[in-house]
Write a protein that holds these residues in place. Structure first.
Motif, mmCIF file in Angstrom:
data_model
loop_
_atom_site.group_PDB
_atom_site.id
_atom_site.type_symbol
_atom_site.label_atom_id
_atom_site.label_comp_id
_atom_site.label_asym_id
_atom_site.label_seq_id
_atom_site.Cartn_x
_atom_site.Cartn_y
_atom_site.Cartn_z
ATOM 1 N N ALA A 1 0.836 -1.215 0.000
ATOM 2 C CA ALA A 1 0.000 0.000 0.000
ATOM 3 C C ALA A 1 0.866 1.258 0.000
ATOM 4 N N GLY A 2 2.017 1.174 0.666
ATOM 5 C CA GLY A 2 2.894 2.343 0.741
ATOM 6 C C GLY A 2 3.431 2.748 -0.619
ATOM 7 N N LEU A 3 3.882 1.764 -1.413
ATOM 8 C CA LEU A 3 4.404 2.110 -2.734
ATOM 9 C C LEU A 3 3.282 2.567 -3.664
ATOM 10 N N GLU A 4 2.135 1.915 -3.557
ATOM 11 C CA GLU A 4 1.016 2.343 -4.396
ATOM 12 C C GLU A 4 0.658 3.798 -4.106
ATOM 13 N N ASN A 5 0.672 4.157 -2.844
ATOM 14 C CA ASN A 5 0.392 5.542 -2.475
ATOM 15 C C ASN A 5 1.467 6.482 -3.002
ATOM 16 N N LEU A 6 2.734 6.077 -2.894
ATOM 17 C CA LEU A 6 3.834 6.912 -3.399
ATOM 18 C C LEU A 6 3.708 7.160 -4.896
ATOM 19 N N ILE A 7 3.337 6.126 -5.627
ATOM 20 C CA ILE A 7 3.202 6.264 -7.087
ATOM 21 C C ILE A 7 2.140 7.292 -7.427
ATOM 22 N N HIS A 8 1.046 7.255 -6.681
ATOM 23 C CA HIS A 8 -0.074 8.140 -7.003
ATOM 24 C C HIS A 8 0.085 9.544 -6.427
ATOM 25 N N THR A 9 1.013 9.729 -5.506
ATOM 26 C CA THR A 9 1.217 11.068 -4.922
ATOM 27 C C THR A 9 2.542 11.698 -5.328
ATOM 28 N N ALA A 10 3.361 10.979 -6.093
ATOM 29 C CA ALA A 10 4.679 11.516 -6.478
ATOM 30 C C ALA A 10 4.553 12.848 -7.208
ATOM 31 N N GLN A 11 3.469 13.027 -7.954
ATOM 32 C CA GLN A 11 3.282 14.261 -8.720
ATOM 33 C C GLN A 11 3.115 15.473 -7.815
ATOM 34 N N HIS A 12 2.701 15.250 -6.560
ATOM 35 C CA HIS A 12 2.577 16.373 -5.618
ATOM 36 C C HIS A 12 3.952 16.942 -5.272
ATOM 37 N N HIS A 13 4.965 16.095 -5.299
ATOM 38 C CA HIS A 13 6.329 16.517 -4.957
ATOM 39 C C HIS A 13 7.118 16.963 -6.182
ATOM 40 N N ASN A 14 6.796 16.378 -7.334
ATOM 41 C CA ASN A 14 7.464 16.722 -8.584
ATOM 42 C C ASN A 14 6.416 16.619 -9.693
ATOM 43 N N GLY A 15 6.060 17.762 -10.255
ATOM 44 C CA GLY A 15 4.978 17.803 -11.226
ATOM 45 C C GLY A 15 5.180 16.932 -12.452
ATOM 46 N N TRP A 16 6.438 16.545 -12.741
ATOM 47 C CA TRP A 16 6.719 15.696 -13.899
ATOM 48 C C TRP A 16 6.515 14.215 -13.592
ATOM 49 N N TYR A 17 6.407 13.878 -12.315
ATOM 50 C CA TYR A 17 6.296 12.472 -11.909
ATOM 51 C C TYR A 17 4.824 12.049 -11.893
ATOM 52 N N THR A 18 4.204 12.003 -13.048
ATOM 53 C CA THR A 18 2.819 11.555 -13.124
ATOM 54 C C THR A 18 2.755 10.058 -12.820
#
Length: 351
Positions: A39-56
């Protein structure tokens, strides 16, 4: 810790990463440590764009899947079988990582740890979450790896060697600052495609993957085309339309609007399809949303030019040039495809 034990840990990481896909992620019962990490990695994948706009999510899923495909027993064995991992005293290797694309520094991290050295990692401000999470998973699978991994936010402490990646400007700083340490200092590079006009539509569509993956931000992304004199870009642009949805990403669209405006105000002649501009230019590094092109009379001239400028070029995409990467594969390197053609494992064995 033995090489076999370290390889096994990275294979388990590959299995873990293999559960995640943009088409749908699903837990598998044979994957270690799933409950505390899935669950932690799934959350990171979906929220990475909040930290870096290019990381969709699409781009992070692609990076995760690429590493899942790479970290297999067969790939690790093929990569490492050419080296002699004799027992030696581990050194501390400082890693100064870039953050232009997701997990861009993972290969350096993997190389240091698998070589038996300690990785002292200084992350880019643009990529702070993904690698530490994967490192925690590795330690959960193989607790002894904790002795080989350290992350630091501040000034680098004691270390014996360095691998640093940055721009040409920061590379000059790195070369001076780390002048007394063995090191690999990576600078700006770009990738090129050499076309003949005989490419199939499928070739050109795959070339679009080399251009648009990660929004063109990686050194392995094609930013320059060599085309024969009189080349008709009609087929090229028609193939690129498969990637037209990229204009719906705000950061990409802003770059497209800005760079197109700069070209037009500068009275440059450009070709444009609504989400990509191409411009005749001798340079290799084009802005985001743009690709440069240059005409050639004879393929031998291109070969000589590429050889002369080899230190500026990361990948060559072509069906006619030796040592080329197949169309569509620049952002799917094998473990033995070293950045800048510098053998990282050989360097680590010699420090």
């Amino acid at each position: 810790m033995t090489l076999a034990a370290k390889k096994k840990a990275f294979v388990e990481l590959g299995k873990f990463l293999g559960q995640f896909a943009s088409s749908g992620s699903a837990q598998k019962p044979d994957v270690l440590c799933n409950d505390p990490f899935f669950a932690g990695l799934e959350n990171l994948i979906h929220t990475a764009q909040h930290h870096n706009g290019w990381y969709t999510p699409e781009q992070v899923f692609f990076a995760v899947q690429s590493w899942a495909n790479a970290l297999t027993p067969e790939n690790l064995d093929q990569w490492l079988s050419r080296y002699d991992f004799a027992e030696k005293s581990p050194k501390t290797v400082a890693l100064i990582l870039a953050g232009n694309i997701p997990l861009v520094g993972f290969h350096d991290f993997l190389s240091v740890v698998i070589s038996g050295h300690k990785a002292l990692v200084k992350l880019s401000s643009n990529d702070q979450q993904l690698l530490p999470f994967l490192a925690k998973y590795l330690v959960a699978v193989a607790p002894k790896l904790n002795d080989f991994i350290e992350f630091t936010d501040g000034k680098l402490g004691h270390f014996d060697a360095v691998i640093a990646t940055g721009s040409n400007n920061t590379a000059r700083y790195f070369e001076y600052y780390f002048r007394d340490k063995p090191g690999i200092i990576r600078k700006n590079r770009n990738s090129v495609a050499v076309l003949t006009g005989k490419e199939t539509r499928e070739d050109l569509v795959r070339l679009g993957e080399d251009i648009f993956r990660y929004f063109g931000l990686g050194c392995r992304n094609v930013s320059k085309l060599f085309v024969p004199k009189g080349y008709d870009f009609k087929d090229f642009f028609e193939a690129m339309f498969a990637y037209g949805d990229i204009i719906h990403y705000e950061k990409y669209a802003n770059n497209y609007d800005y760079n197109k405006a700069v070209f037009l105000m500068s009275r440059f002649n450009i070709l444009d399809n609504g989400f990509l501009t191409i411009k005749e230019d001798t340079a290799y590094g084009s802005p985001i949303s743009s690709v440069f092109y240059e005409y050639y009379d004879d393929l031998s001239d291109v070969t000589k030019r590429i050889e002369t400028d080899r230190d500026q070029i990361q990948c060559i995409v072509s069906g006619v040039i030796d040592y080329s990467v197949p169309f569509g594969k620049t952002q799917q390197p094998e473990l033995w495809d070293y950045a800048d053609d510098v053998d990282t494992i050989k360097f680590l064995q010699e420090i």
